[in-house]
Design a protein around this motif. Structure first.
Motif, PDB file in Angstrom:
ATOM      1  N   ALA A  19       0.829  -1.205   0.000  1.00 46.38           N
ATOM      2  CA  ALA A  19       0.000   0.000   0.000  1.00 46.38           C
ATOM      3  C   ALA A  19       0.866   1.259   0.000  1.00 46.38           C
ATOM      4  CB  ALA A  19      -0.917   0.003   1.216  1.00 46.38           C
ATOM      5  N   ASP A  20       0.427   2.268  -0.728  1.00 51.35           N
ATOM      6  CA  ASP A  20       1.112   3.553  -0.726  1.00 51.35           C
ATOM      7  C   ASP A  20       0.728   4.384   0.496  1.00 51.35           C
ATOM      8  OD1 ASP A  20       2.314   3.076  -3.258  1.00 51.35           O
ATOM      9  OD2 ASP A  20       0.418   3.602  -4.220  1.00 51.35           O
ATOM     10  N   PHE A  21      -0.448   4.053   1.069  1.00 51.47           N
ATOM     11  CA  PHE A  21      -0.952   4.806   2.220  1.00 51.47           C
ATOM     12  C   PHE A  21      -1.943   3.929   2.968  1.00 51.47           C
ATOM     13  CE2 PHE A  21      -4.641   7.186   3.841  1.00 51.47           C
ATOM     14  CZ  PHE A  21      -4.048   8.026   4.764  1.00 51.47           C
ATOM     15  N   ILE A  22      -1.851   3.951   4.306  1.00 48.92           N
ATOM     16  CA  ILE A  22      -2.852   3.308   5.151  1.00 48.92           C
ATOM     17  C   ILE A  22      -3.230   4.288   6.250  1.00 48.92           C
ATOM     18  CG2 ILE A  22      -3.455   1.372   6.650  1.00 48.92           C
ATOM     19  CD1 ILE A  22      -1.343  -0.301   5.269  1.00 48.92           C
ATOM     20  N   GLY A  23      -4.471   4.721   6.231  1.00 46.92           N
ATOM     21  CA  GLY A  23      -4.992   5.558   7.305  1.00 46.92           C
ATOM     22  C   GLY A  23      -5.943   4.749   8.162  1.00 46.92           C
ATOM     23  N   ALA A  83       3.555   3.851  14.579  1.00 54.25           N
ATOM     24  CA  ALA A  83       4.668   2.900  14.592  1.00 54.25           C
ATOM     25  C   ALA A  83       4.372   1.668  13.740  1.00 54.25           C
ATOM     26  CB  ALA A  83       4.972   2.477  16.028  1.00 54.25           C
ATOM     27  N   GLU A  84       3.083   1.381  13.539  1.00 48.42           N
ATOM     28  CA  GLU A  84       2.682   0.231  12.740  1.00 48.42           C
ATOM     29  C   GLU A  84       2.389   0.611  11.288  1.00 48.42           C
ATOM     30  OE1 GLU A  84      -0.599  -1.492  14.829  1.00 48.42           O
ATOM     31  OE2 GLU A  84       0.630  -2.118  16.527  1.00 48.42           O
ATOM     32  N   GLY A  85       2.732   1.847  10.909  1.00 46.39           N
ATOM     33  CA  GLY A  85       2.558   2.280   9.530  1.00 46.39           C
ATOM     34  C   GLY A  85       1.174   2.780   9.185  1.00 46.39           C
ATOM     35  N   ILE A  86       0.372   3.099  10.203  1.00 44.96           N
ATOM     36  CA  ILE A  86      -0.993   3.597   9.992  1.00 44.96           C
ATOM     37  C   ILE A  86      -1.038   5.075  10.358  1.00 44.96           C
ATOM     38  CG2 ILE A  86      -3.409   3.370  10.688  1.00 44.96           C
ATOM     39  CD1 ILE A  86      -2.761   0.477  11.530  1.00 44.96           C
ATOM     40  N   THR A  87      -1.483   5.892   9.427  1.00 47.43           N
ATOM     41  CA  THR A  87      -1.689   7.306   9.730  1.00 47.43           C
ATOM     42  C   THR A  87      -2.977   7.437  10.539  1.00 47.43           C
ATOM     43  OG1 THR A  87      -0.597   7.967   7.667  1.00 47.43           O
ATOM     44  CG2 THR A  87      -2.002   9.610   8.754  1.00 47.43           C
ATOM     45  N   PRO A  88      -2.895   7.943  11.788  1.00 48.23           N
ATOM     46  CA  PRO A  88      -4.070   7.923  12.659  1.00 48.23           C
ATOM     47  C   PRO A  88      -4.984   9.130  12.480  1.00 48.23           C
ATOM     48  CG  PRO A  88      -2.162   8.673  13.899  1.00 48.23           C
ATOM     49  CD  PRO A  88      -1.673   8.379  12.496  1.00 48.23           C
ATOM     50  N   PHE A  89      -6.279   8.870  12.646  1.00 45.48           N
ATOM     51  CA  PHE A  89      -7.300   9.917  12.615  1.00 45.48           C
ATOM     52  C   PHE A  89      -8.271   9.664  13.770  1.00 45.48           C
ATOM     53  CE2 PHE A  89      -5.779   9.408   8.327  1.00 45.48           C
ATOM     54  CZ  PHE A  89      -5.714  10.700   7.814  1.00 45.48           C
ATOM     55  N   LEU A  90      -8.719  10.727  14.380  1.00 48.73           N
ATOM     56  CA  LEU A  90      -9.679  10.613  15.470  1.00 48.73           C
ATOM     57  C   LEU A  90     -11.095  10.592  14.905  1.00 48.73           C
ATOM     58  CD1 LEU A  90     -10.053  10.579  18.596  1.00 48.73           C
ATOM     59  CD2 LEU A  90     -10.343  13.070  18.450  1.00 48.73           C
TER      60      LEU A  90
END
Length: 289
Positions: A23-27, A41-48
């Protein structure tokens, strides 16, 4: 692929680790900002996402997303993601190719120990399973309107690292409840992640039971884990007289054997087709912790 996870919890995070190299991006969303660092740290961009209010940051991220994974619980008022972002998904995700929805085999209801498959009509018993069935229908309607494939993954009892009978035996919470004729299917979280990636990479839609091949009495699973650990299992207790929370007791109100034939027909192979294979591997390599 550009992936967005609504509900970056236990199963979705394992999927993200598996998909990371492709994947190029994982949110992914969480309801707790203290989890942001762990997700990053696990490669996930976080969102609330609290389930009730929109977010411009999420709206912006969704513009380039190709694969959407839903791993959130529905409520009495309906699916929270559709409630808040339904219009965005319908109208403002130009790159969207596929949606995956994590559901439960609970939507089938009770079948007295008989086999069910993906063609079995849903007759949910519990409130939570009824809400799941309604959420499945809502996501199918949205996907049909959007003309993108929707994969509904109906999961059986999830186990894996940190969530298994070894843990319960170690901390003294394991129980061996005996209810005559009762069986459950199970699924290792790694196979959930692998099934999600398999279906997502192929943009495959449909209903799929993601479950093992061996529905078994729950007390047998605890006994096998204890055998591997070299300890005595707890004594069996009669289900009818055991002290249980209403939630725990409700799980035993549904008895069925669940077939996973549909995803196998597409060429998918389960890494852990039964709890014996999985538990032996987890104990051998220490991945149960």
């Amino acid at each position: 692929m550009r992936i967005f996870l609504f509900g970056a919890g236990y199963s979705a995070r394992v999927f993200a680790r598996l998909a990371n190299k492709k994947a190029d991006f994982i949110g992914g969303t969480t309801r707790d900002t203290t989890k942001f660092a762990t997700l990053e740290a696990e490669g996930i961009t976080p969102f609330l996402f609290l389930g009730s209010h929109t977010s411009q940051e999420i709206e912006d991220a969704l513009e380039t997303v190709t694969h959407l994974v839903i791993s959130t619980s529905p409520a009495k008022s309906g699916d929270p993601v559709i409630g808040v972002f339904g219009d965005t998904i319908r109208r403002h995700m130009p790159k969207l190719q596929w949606i995956g929805y994590l559901s439960t085999v609970g939507v089938y209801g009770d079948h007295g120990g008989a086999w069910v498959d993906e063609g079995t009509p849903c007759h949910p018993v519990s409130v939570r399973s009824t809400e799941r069935a309604e959420a499945e229908a809502a996501w199918q309607a949205l996907a049909d309107a959007r003309r993108v494939p929707l994969a509904i993954l109906r999961l059986s009892g999830i186990y894996g690292p940190g969530r298994n009978a070894f843990i319960n035996l170690s901390n003294g919470t394991a129980r061996r409840l005996n209810k005559t004729g009762q069986v459950f299917n199970r699924i290792h979280v790694d196979d959930i992640a692998r099934a999600l990636l398999f279906l997502g990479e192929n943009n495959q839609g449909g209903i799929f039971n993601i479950t093992d091949d061996e529905p078994a009495p729950p007390q047998d699973v605890v006994a096998y884990a204890a055998e591997l650990m070299g300890i005595e299992p707890p004594e069996e207790a009669d289900f009818e007289t055991a002290q249980l929370t209403p939630m725990a007791r409700s799980f035993y109100g549904e008895n069925k054997r669940v077939s996973n034939k549909r995803i196998k027909e597409l060429g998918f192979t389960f890494r852990y087709p039964d709890y014996g294979t999985a538990f032996a591997a987890m104990w051998r390599d220490g991945s149960w912790k």
